[in-house]
Design a protein around this motif. Structure first.
Motif, mmCIF file in Angstrom:
data_model
loop_
_atom_site.group_PDB
_atom_site.id
_atom_site.type_symbol
_atom_site.label_atom_id
_atom_site.label_comp_id
_atom_site.label_asym_id
_atom_site.label_seq_id
_atom_site.Cartn_x
_atom_site.Cartn_y
_atom_site.Cartn_z
ATOM 1 N N ARG A 10 0.280 11.643 17.740
ATOM 2 C CA ARG A 10 0.698 10.308 17.279
ATOM 3 C C ARG A 10 -0.502 9.402 17.039
ATOM 4 N N GLU A 11 -1.502 9.485 17.916
ATOM 5 C CA GLU A 11 -2.706 8.671 17.734
ATOM 6 C C GLU A 11 -3.461 9.064 16.467
ATOM 7 N N ALA A 12 -3.527 10.348 16.188
ATOM 8 C CA ALA A 12 -4.193 10.805 14.962
ATOM 9 C C ALA A 12 -3.459 10.266 13.737
ATOM 10 N N ALA A 13 -2.119 10.305 13.766
ATOM 11 C CA ALA A 13 -1.332 9.762 12.646
ATOM 12 C C ALA A 13 -1.595 8.279 12.487
ATOM 13 N N ARG A 14 -1.593 7.550 13.599
ATOM 14 C CA ARG A 14 -1.854 6.107 13.542
ATOM 15 C C ARG A 14 -3.246 5.828 12.975
ATOM 16 N N ASP A 15 -4.254 6.592 13.414
ATOM 17 C CA ASP A 15 -5.623 6.395 12.931
ATOM 18 C C ASP A 15 -5.733 6.690 11.435
ATOM 19 N N MET A 16 -5.067 7.755 10.985
ATOM 20 C CA MET A 16 -5.109 8.088 9.557
ATOM 21 C C MET A 16 -4.386 7.034 8.732
ATOM 22 N N GLU A 17 -3.261 6.532 9.218
ATOM 23 C CA GLU A 17 -2.531 5.498 8.484
ATOM 24 C C GLU A 17 -3.344 4.208 8.423
ATOM 25 N N GLN A 18 -4.028 3.864 9.513
ATOM 26 C CA GLN A 18 -4.887 2.682 9.506
ATOM 27 C C GLN A 18 -6.030 2.874 8.509
ATOM 28 N N ALA A 19 -6.600 4.058 8.492
ATOM 29 C CA ALA A 19 -7.672 4.356 7.532
ATOM 30 C C ALA A 19 -7.145 4.227 6.109
ATOM 31 N N HIS A 51 -0.103 16.798 9.467
ATOM 32 C CA HIS A 51 0.803 15.644 9.410
ATOM 33 C C HIS A 51 1.460 15.457 8.044
ATOM 34 N N TYR A 52 0.701 15.705 6.983
ATOM 35 C CA TYR A 52 1.154 15.381 5.628
ATOM 36 C C TYR A 52 0.807 16.518 4.667
ATOM 37 N N TYR A 56 0.553 11.377 -1.207
ATOM 38 C CA TYR A 56 1.853 10.772 -1.542
ATOM 39 C C TYR A 56 2.862 10.976 -0.422
ATOM 40 N N HIS A 57 2.797 12.115 0.230
ATOM 41 C CA HIS A 57 3.655 12.352 1.395
ATOM 42 C C HIS A 57 3.290 11.370 2.505
ATOM 43 N N MET A 58 2.000 11.117 2.675
ATOM 44 C CA MET A 58 1.549 10.157 3.671
ATOM 45 C C MET A 58 2.105 8.759 3.370
ATOM 46 N N ILE A 59 2.023 8.355 2.116
ATOM 47 C CA ILE A 59 2.551 7.044 1.723
ATOM 48 C C ILE A 59 4.052 6.988 1.986
ATOM 49 N N ASP A 60 4.776 8.048 1.643
ATOM 50 C CA ASP A 60 6.221 8.097 1.911
ATOM 51 C C ASP A 60 6.503 7.951 3.400
ATOM 52 N N ALA A 105 2.672 1.316 -2.560
ATOM 53 C CA ALA A 105 3.934 2.064 -2.477
ATOM 54 C C ALA A 105 4.815 1.811 -3.694
ATOM 55 N N LEU A 106 4.920 0.557 -4.117
ATOM 56 C CA LEU A 106 5.753 0.255 -5.287
ATOM 57 C C LEU A 106 5.122 0.783 -6.564
ATOM 58 N N GLY A 107 3.809 0.846 -6.596
ATOM 59 C CA GLY A 107 3.116 1.374 -7.766
ATOM 60 C C GLY A 107 3.196 2.885 -7.883
ATOM 61 N N THR A 108 3.498 3.556 -6.767
ATOM 62 C CA THR A 108 3.574 5.013 -6.779
ATOM 63 C C THR A 108 5.007 5.508 -6.640
#
Length: 186
Positions: A10-19, A51-52, A56-60, A105-108
């Motif tokens: 979960r921390e890795a996902a949070r760090d990647m999303e923050q990045a 994780h992804y 685009y999967h990450m953005i979703d 997100a809206l642009g993709t």
């Protein structure tokens, strides 16, 4: 071991999303790479792909997480009439708060939100509104709904692209004006 849904995962996902959010604020999406996300997050590529499947999967996934957070912002069901001006305000405030993400997100957007987790809204609110209006054909319902979603999405996209300058109250009125008249909401 870093297994799905443990703290490290979960921390890795949070760090990647923050990045990803940081990169989204500094460069166009087409310049963001898995390598850049991993480098900024301090993880390796295999962690990203655990994780992804792709960016685009990450953005979703990020949008799904934000959607869950947004649903917690809404009052108890039944307190606000669906698709009323008042019902749009928490949504618009949330979009403004996360406008950098929603600009991307809206642009993709590759498909309409009805395909991305809005089934309860469809089943519990929208379909009954159509049936009350005498529309029983699923195909006809979808034509109306797709038209509404397209206008709703493009209005939001324009608002976010312009930095959410227009007040939420005015945007809620504009969005409300796109609600299909067959739903009987005035």
């Amino acid at each position: 071991m870093n297994t799905k849904n443990n703290r490290q995962y979960r921390e890795a996902a949070r760090d990647m999303e923050q990045a990803m959010l940081e990169l989204m604020n500094t460069m166009p999406l087409k310049k963001i790479t898995v390598c850049r996300i991993c480098s900024r997050a301090g993880v390796n590529r295999s962690t990203f792909y655990a994780h992804y499947s792709d960016i685009y999967h990450m953005i979703d996934q990020m949008e799904n997480n934000l959607r869950r957070e947004l649903m917690n912002e809404y009052p108890v069901p039944g307190m606000v009439r669906p698709f009323s001006v008042e019902s749009f305000l928490p949504f618009l405030r949330f979009i403004r708060e996360h406008k950098d993400f929603y600009k991307i997100a809206l642009g993709t957007r590759r498909e309409f939100p009805i395909e991305q987790g809005f089934e309860p809204l469809w089943k519990q609110v929208i379909r009954p509104m159509f049936k009350k209006a005498g529309i029983h054909s699923e195909s006809e319902m979808m034509f109306y709904f797709v038209g509404f979603q397209a206008s709703f999405t493009m209005i939001l996209k324009r608002w976010v692209d312009q930095g959410c300058e227009e007040r939420e109250e005015r945007m809620a009125q504009i969005l409300h004006s796109t609600v299909p008249s067959v739903w009987g909401i005035s």
